[in-house]
Design an enzyme around this catalytic site. Structure first.
Site, mmCIF file in Angstrom:
data_model
loop_
_atom_site.group_PDB
_atom_site.id
_atom_site.type_symbol
_atom_site.label_atom_id
_atom_site.label_comp_id
_atom_site.label_asym_id
_atom_site.label_seq_id
_atom_site.Cartn_x
_atom_site.Cartn_y
_atom_site.Cartn_z
ATOM 1 C CE1 TYR A 1 -3.509 2.709 0.351
ATOM 2 C CE2 TYR A 1 -2.224 3.490 2.234
ATOM 3 C CZ TYR A 1 -3.228 3.679 1.301
ATOM 4 O OH TYR A 1 -3.941 4.848 1.304
ATOM 5 N N GLY B 1 -6.553 4.889 -0.673
ATOM 6 C CA GLY B 1 -7.900 4.919 -0.133
ATOM 7 C C GLY B 1 -8.752 3.793 -0.694
#
Length: 513
Positions: free
Chosen positions: A54, A61
């Protein structure tokens, strides 16, 4: 010029204020540069692997499920900054933006963000060049941090968007960087995300509000003491043994401040005189230490929260010492948002009690012999009648600003960010509350000093006399026929805001709490 050295272990309130308000220079420590280099090696290693991480090789998001190929990752980082720089409304104050930028640099320098040393150095260079990105009032939900405000700052690092130069003129950021000899940054994996994922704006405003409120709480103790004198009240309620049996630290400090101001007064203790018979002072006078003291204790709690946040590395994901890069929720602004709201509540109450004391000074039925509205010739003159109206309007606004922002939450990012702090909003309204509180205290000062001077034949305390003399020297006029009042009130506001009131009194009493 003072230089603030940024290391890996956070920063102090004094350093934040030195950079934000004092234009102190910023320098990265060798320790910070080493930590930046080590954490960047970890990010580069992860970026080279096929597994998605990530913020390094994924979207953000609600779009984090997409794996981003290596050739698109630089574009990904540029795009997050450009798309998130979506603020609207008036410009945020220069000192707030400088605090925001400095605190983001503080987290970057911790070595937990994976940002290259060259990017951190550019952040320092921009601060040192006096370049201030244009940041707008609206755009942050306080989670994932102050995204839009930080994005506008990151945009300027890329040489895009607008910024204010050292001359105060807003121009394209690229032009200002070029003139300062600063190369725009070319963001790489994770760096765009790391530059905009923190509580830095709300934290900077908290730190500055605390500095201002400390001065204002001491100022309010002084004006409360002046009002007590003007009303021929009793200082006996300030005895330390009374406050020792209810040992809230702030209450004791406020009572001690008031007692120090009143030492040697010839105006206190006239309870049994026929012109002013009474058993006790009204709550707004007698309970001044209890109310101001509760606010002081609230500030102490807020300062503890601020100190913890100043020592924090707020980002998502973070680089841990063992080499892991882990997602987390540390960017949530709840701890900061709560105390910002709590401070606004306490400030509103302090303003409210100050206004009640002022109203008492102006009411001939409760002022124990003072002329109506402290007027020179009541009826022909209105005196300070409308000054109290202005003060009441400010108090009413303070009460509205005391409604907690942190009790609200508006879900965002397709329900991925489904509970937010609204901490930025809490900070923005607290700044307005602090401004209003300054004006409220200034009006009490204006009324109380005039009232003391109308007590002919009685001598005020030496500290009170010093405060009155300093106020008059600063353009805060004394009793007399009606005149254009706004300039007097503006002078009183400037006198309180600058700290000159506290300085004048401490010249007699010594340091106050």
């Amino acid at each position: 010029m003072h230089t603030v050295v940024v290391g890996t272990s956070g920063t102090t309130p004094e350093d934040v204020i030195a950079v934000a308000r004092g234009n102190a220079r910023v320098q990265l420590s060798p320790e910070a540069l080493d930590a930046l280099a080590r954490s960047r090696e970890i990010v580069d290693s992860l970026a080279a692997k096929p597994e998605p991480v990530y913020g390094v090789s994924t979207g953000f998001g609600a779009l984090a499920s997409r794996h981003i190929s290596p050739e698109l990752r630089a574009q990904l980082q540029r795009n997050i900054v450009r798309s998130h720089a979506a603020g609207m409304g008036p410009r945020v104050e220069r000192e707030v933006v400088r605090a925001l930028m400095f605190l983001r640099l503080k987290t970057v320098a911790s070595g937990h963000t994976g940002v290259r040393p060259s990017v951190a150095q550019t952040m320092a260079d921009v601060l040192n060049a006096g370049i201030t990105p244009v940041v707008h009032e609206y755009g942050s939900l306080g989670c994932s941090g102050d995204l839009a405000p930080l994005s506008h700052c990151a945009l300027a690092l890329m040489g895009e968007g607008d910024a204010e130069g050292p001359d105060g003129v807003v121009r394209p950021a690229g032009e200002l960087l070029a003139e300062a000899g600063i190369e725009p940054v070319e963001l790489r994996e994770k760096e765009g995300l790391a530059l905009l994922n923190g509580t830095d704006g709300m934290l900077g405003m908290l730190v500055m509000a605390l500095a201002d409120l400390r001065r204002l709480y001491t100022s309010a103790d002084i004006t409360a003491a002046l009002t007590l004198e003007a009303l021929l009240g009793t200082e006996k309620v300030l005895a330390p043994e009374l406050h020792a049996i209810r040992p809230h630290p702030g209450q004791g400090d406020s009572a001690a401040n008031m007692a120090a101001v009143l030492k040697g007064s010839g105006l206190t203790g006239h309870f049994q005189e026929e012109s002013a018979p009474r058993v006790q002072d009204a709550y707004s006078v007698r309970c001044a230490p209890q109310v101001a003291g509760a606010g002081r204790d609230t500030m102490a709690h807020a300062a503890l929260v601020a100190s913890r946040e100043l020592a924090s590395a707020v980002d998502n994901p973070v680089v841990l010492p063992d080499g892991r890069v882990e997602s987390n929720g540390n960017f949530h602004g709840a701890p900061v948002a709560y105390v910002l709201d709590f401070l606004a509540i306490a400030a509103a109450d302090l303003g409210s009690i100050a206004e009640r004391r002022t109203d008492r000074l102006l009411d001939k039925n409760r002022s124990h012999g003072l002329p109506p509205f402290l007027a020179d010739d009541a009826g022909v003159d209105s005196g300070l009648m409308i000054a109290q109206y202005t003060q009441a309007a400010l108090v009413s606004e303070m009460k509205r600003l005391a409604v907690p922002a942190s009790a609200d939450s508006i879900p965002s990012s397709a329900m991925q960010e489904d509970h937010v702090s609204m901490g930025w909003s809490a900070a923005r309204k607290l700044r307005t509350a602090v401004d209003n509180l300054t004006r409220i205290i200034a009006i009490e000062l204006y009324a109380a000093t005039r009232a003391i001077e109308l007590r002919h034949g009685l001598t005020a305390a030496p500290a009170s006399i010093a405060a009155i003399a300093a106020a008059r020297a600063a353009g805060v006029e004394g009793p007399g026929p009606d005149r254009f009042l706004a300039p007097d009130l503006a002078a009183a506001d400037a006198f309180v805001r600058s700290g000159a009131l506290v300085e004048a009194v401490e010249g007699v009493t010594g340091p106050l709490a």
